[in-house]
Scaffold this active site. Structure first.
Site, PDB file in Angstrom:
ATOM      1  CG  ASP A  50      15.266   1.000  -9.700  1.00 23.22           C
ATOM      2  OD1 ASP A  50      16.353   0.825  -9.116  1.00 23.22           O
ATOM      3  OD2 ASP A  50      14.553   0.046 -10.068  1.00 23.22           O
ATOM      4  CG  ASP A  78      30.861  11.176  -8.997  1.00 29.60           C
ATOM      5  OD1 ASP A  78      29.821  10.532  -8.783  1.00 29.60           O
ATOM      6  OD2 ASP A  78      31.318  12.024  -8.211  1.00 29.60           O
TER       7      ASP A  78
END
Ligand code: 9MR
Ligand code: 9MR
Length: 864
Positions: A341, A718
């Protein structure tokens, strides 16, 4: 059952296998209306920038270019009923006139867009059937199917056919692809270090193993040791070891029972690139500065983020959020983005900066630690050549942000640091920093954040003293102001519910932050008041409290202070120092005991696989490594290497968690720019980025959907949307970089680089061409010895004020009159009898003699 489903479903890199092959009931209702477009375009809709029509029986949309996000162009259908707990199969075929990634969501049709299914599939000009299975988590009267095709620069034609959504599908079972049951460190093993692996098998009898070199020739053999069912994988495992093999090479494999491991190396320089790669993470994630293609390559270059260029709002004049207003703004531009983020958090930023500073400080305190590898010109940062070690330049980028988060003098709470600065609302993926349109806001000051500023700035002050005394003084002033403010406001805790648009990073116990800050301030100033706060802390010399068995972290920072106290000369009495050091070795012994309990040798207790577990592993490795630095005891080193084995593929998933390292490595970490899984035009994370790792608490929707019932060390996927197992952050890459330095400094394993044991035998020729104000020089290094010189590093001093302006065939840095030349990518080795040449030009005045004394890798070279 349809062919596509039977063949397994592909979601990015994942394979989903249906639980059973039982066929769903014959008459399945298609919840999609007019999914074959026989009745025209109704009731389909699209965004105005993607007008559609039925062409040859398919629905084709003309999608305009120049949009930013996937959801900026959508083809969709609403009104789809879903039932909680029921599984659904979604199928469609799609084509596109140019390759694109379609993001397909089944979701609530209004805010907050509860997403029941989200997939990203590549679409080309060939119609491939695509099928996904998902389970609804809630009842929906009228959900929405949205094919998101925005985000492309160029216009594209996107066509759909045979869209169906049927209920009653078998819920998918996620089977991780764990490859070979023979597990090794896929990077390799240090020449003189321990060499261990595991073998997953139902069998309980010992089995023969062979170690083969790259040519397939057997080098060693032995038998495995059955180790029973391993708690972190719930699988039966054997272990094997070949520590006595010290022949350096690449492409080794181990074979057991017909199964062969991934290839690996034995050598003394396995981690030299990781040191720089792990640190490059920080420059890549800098806010407020253009990321230069010259330093990172074109695919990772990007414009500066949050510098007030539309559509960004800029971090140079940020105000407090509406819930807790203030009457000032802060210029908090710069710093590092935390993670996937675009938030910038002081709590997490403090520990990350401190671990970079400690990476550098270790070169001042630990024998054999190589400062040059972190020095000026050593790293890919724009400050190369400014006379300051590059790692300190990188840390400064963050220290400046941290101190900028302090409440200005004269305001209420002056000196306290705001906990964090981030977007008002969560943004979607992918999204580059400069494209973020969200308002940025300061969240309230906290004691924890303030003490992070105090600790990191105090440590920075003592390390910058030598290079920039004014800056050091500024840092110390910020640190002391912060510490005073924290003492006056000791229980301003961040709100655990404050997690919209950014993470909460709440922490309800700040005794550890107080301890850390007092320790750093004491080591920097020598002032008794700080020492009294250290020795008066309930934590002081309490090994378990300072070094929690599950690893220290952003929320448990006392260890940072204790590690500094144990390693940095600072005026503790001999008795005090001995106590601090024995607390550290007691903690290290506990970590070693943990390493010894499991077949995989992980320095983490089995109940500690939490969000960011890899950082917990790494911070325990730092405890071991520091104990090794201080005592020289090989067992501590071996514990660190065991942890590296785990990170680099010797684990239940047979996966290296560090991008670019190991044959099978993570590559889809949660990041808004490195989002190749969602948008093929974006890159995967660059080499040296470590994933958060297994998290048994399943705290994101992908983990919940795929990993329910997982054994602790297998609770990882993943997948870019699995932020609770697969994010990257500054406070996870900082310990990785620290450990890469440590491991690289070990050389072959005993602490000295094998290439440097004997000083190289060499000759240097230096020719220059001078005129009034300039010169060009040609340098050639000849290896007159018998051993390769790799990598080489040549240093000399000029006798006058010549300044090098540019160089070829070498990276040349100058600090005052001292010059260091290092290889470029392709000429790192000078073979016996061979030579390497490079040149440079620059400015000068007057005429002086050429340098005649050269030093190569610490040894003297004959000038000729
Ligand atoms: O990206 C995620 C966003 O789509 C969600 O709405 C949000 C709330 O659950 O979580 C976001 O994920 C965060 C991530 O981008 C950064 N790291 C922390 C994640 C949530 O804690
Ligand atoms: O690393 C943090 C982890 O310890 C917490 O359990 C988790 C949930 O609060 O948040 C993690 O931090 C995330 C932060 O809140 C937002 N940026 C990304 C961080 C890593 O996922």
């Amino acid at each position: 059952m349809g062919a596509a489903l039977a063949a397994g479903l592909t979601v990015g890199a994942l394979t989903l296998t249906p639980a059973a092959t039982a066929s769903p009931s014959a008459a399945q209702t298609n919840l999609i209306v007019n999914g074959d477009f026989a009745a025209g375009t109704e009731p389909w809709w699209s965004t105005p920038n993607a007008p559609f029509a039925v062409v040859d029986g398919r629905l084709c949309a003309e999608v305009e270019g120049g949009t930013v996000n996937p959801w900026d162009a959508i083809v969709g259908q609403d009104g789809i009923p879903l039932t909680a707990g029921e599984s659904y199969e979604l199928s469609f075929t799609a084509t596109a006139s140019a390759p694109l990634t379609v993001r397909t969501n089944v979701q609530q049709a209004v805010d907050p867009w509860l997403t029941e299914h989200s997939s990203a599939d590549p679409v080309s000009d060939t119609a491939e059937p695509i099928t996904h299975v998902f389970t609804a988590s809630a009842d929906h009267e009228a959900a929405q199917l949205a094919f998101q095709v925005g985000g492309g620069d160029d216009a594209v034609t996107f066509c759909l056919d045979d869209v169906s959504l049927t209920g009653g599908a078998e819920p998918p079972v996620y089977e991780p692809d764990t490859g070979s049951p023979v597990r090794v460190n896929q990077v390799g093993y240090l020449t003189e270090g321990p060499k261990e692996g595991t073998f997953v098998t139902e069998g309980t009898e010992a089995l023969p193993w062979t170690l083969n070199d790259a040519a397939g020739t057997e080098v060693a053999s032995g038998t495995t040791s059955p180790a029973g069912v391993d708690p972190i994988s719930a699988e039966n495992v054997h272990t094997f070891a070949f520590s006595e093999v010290e022949a350096e090479g690449e492409g080794y494999t181990v074979t057991i029972d017909g199964e062969t491991s991934e290839p690996f190396s034995i050598g003394g320089d396995l981690y030299d690139s990781l040191r720089g790669d792990a640190l490059a993470y920080f420059y890549h994630n800098r806010s407020g500065i253009e990321i230069d293609p010259e330093l990172v390559g074109e695919e990772y270059a990007r414009p500066a983020g949050h510098v007030n260029v539309a559509p960004n709002q800029g971090d140079d004049g940020v105000t407090c959020w509406a819930a807790d207003p203030c009457d000032y703004t802060l210029d908090a531009a710069g710093g590092w983005y935390d993670a996937g983020d675009h938030g910038k958090y002081v709590v997490n930023g403090g520990i990350a900066a401190a671990q970079l500073l400690s990476n550098y400080e270790r070169t001042l305190t630990a024998e054999g630690a190589d400062g040059d590898a972190l020095g000026d010109g050593a790293l890919a940062v724009p400050e190369q050549g400014n006379g300051v070690p590059d790692i300190l330049d990188e840390a400064r980028w963050q220290l400046d942000f941290l101190t900028s988060m302090q409440v200005p003098a004269g305001e209420e709470l002056a000196g306290m640091a705001h906990h964090k600065l981030h977007d008002a609302a969560w943004t979607g993926l992918p999204l580059l920093p400069h494209e973020d349109t969200q308002p940025r806001e300061l969240h309230p000051p906290s004691t924890a954040a303030t003490l992070n500023v105090a600790a990191a700035a105090a440590q920075g002050a003592r390390l910058f003293e030598e290079f920039d005394a004014d800056y050091a003084a500024t840092l110390l002033a910020s640190a002391t102001t912060a510490y005073e403010a924290a003492l006056a406001n000791p229980d301003l805790l961040a709100d655990p519910a404050d997690g919209t648009g950014g993470g909460a990073y709440s922490d309800n116990d700040v005794t550890d932050e107080f301890y850390w800050a007092a320790a750093e301030l004491y080591l920097t100033t020598g002032e008794d008041a700080y020492l009294q706060d250290v020795v008066g802390s309930e934590l002081h010399n309490d090994a378990e409290a300072v070094f929690p068995p599950g690893g220290f972290s952003w929320g448990s920072t006392a260890a940072l202070g204790a590690l500094s106290l144990a390693t940095v000369e600072g005026g503790l009495t001999d008795a005090q120092l001995a106590d601090v050091r024995s607390t550290l070795t007691e903690a290290a012994d506990a970590v070693l005991a943990t390493v010894g309990t499991g077949a995989y040798g992980v320095p983490l207790p089995e109940d500690a696989y939490v969000w960011g577990s890899n950082s917990q592993v790494m911070n325990n490795m730092i405890v071991l490594a520091t104990a090794h630095d201080l005592t020289g005891e090989a067992a501590y080193r071996d514990g660190v290497l065991s942890g590296l084995n785990y990170l680099m593929g010797l684990n239940p998933l047979n996966l290296s968690y560090v991008t670019g390292y190991g044959e099978r490595h993570a590559q889809n970490q949660h990041h808004r720019h490195w989002a190749n899984q969602l948008d093929a035009t974006l890159p995967n994370p660059p080499a040296g980025s470590v994933a958060g790792g297994p998290n048994a608490n399943l705290e994101d929707p992908i983990a919940e959907e795929l990993l329910t019932g997982c054994a602790p060390a297998m609770c990882y996927v993943d997948h870019i949307e699995s932020y609770a197992t697969n994010e990257v952050t500054i406070n996870w890459n900082a310990p990785l970089a620290w450990l890469a330095s440590y491991a690289d400094d070990l050389g072959a394993g005993s602490g000295s680089d094998p290439g440097n044991e004997e000083p190289p035998v060499c000759a240097v020729s230096y020719d220059s061409n001078r005129w009034g104000s300039g010169f060009t020089s040609a340098v050639s290094i000849t290896n007159t010895g018998e051993a390769p010189i790799s990598p080489w590093e040549l240093t000399w001093s000029f006798g006058d004020n010549q300044r090098i302006t540019n160089a070829w065939n070498a990276t040349v840095t100058q600090s005052g009159r001292d010059v260091t030349a290092r290889p470029v990518n392709w000429n790192g080795t000078v073979a016996p009898g061979g030579s390497v040449s490079f040149g440079f030009q620059g400015t000068s005045s007057g005429t002086v003699a050429d340098p005649a004394a050269f030093s190569l890798n610490g040894g003297t070279c004959a000038a000729g």
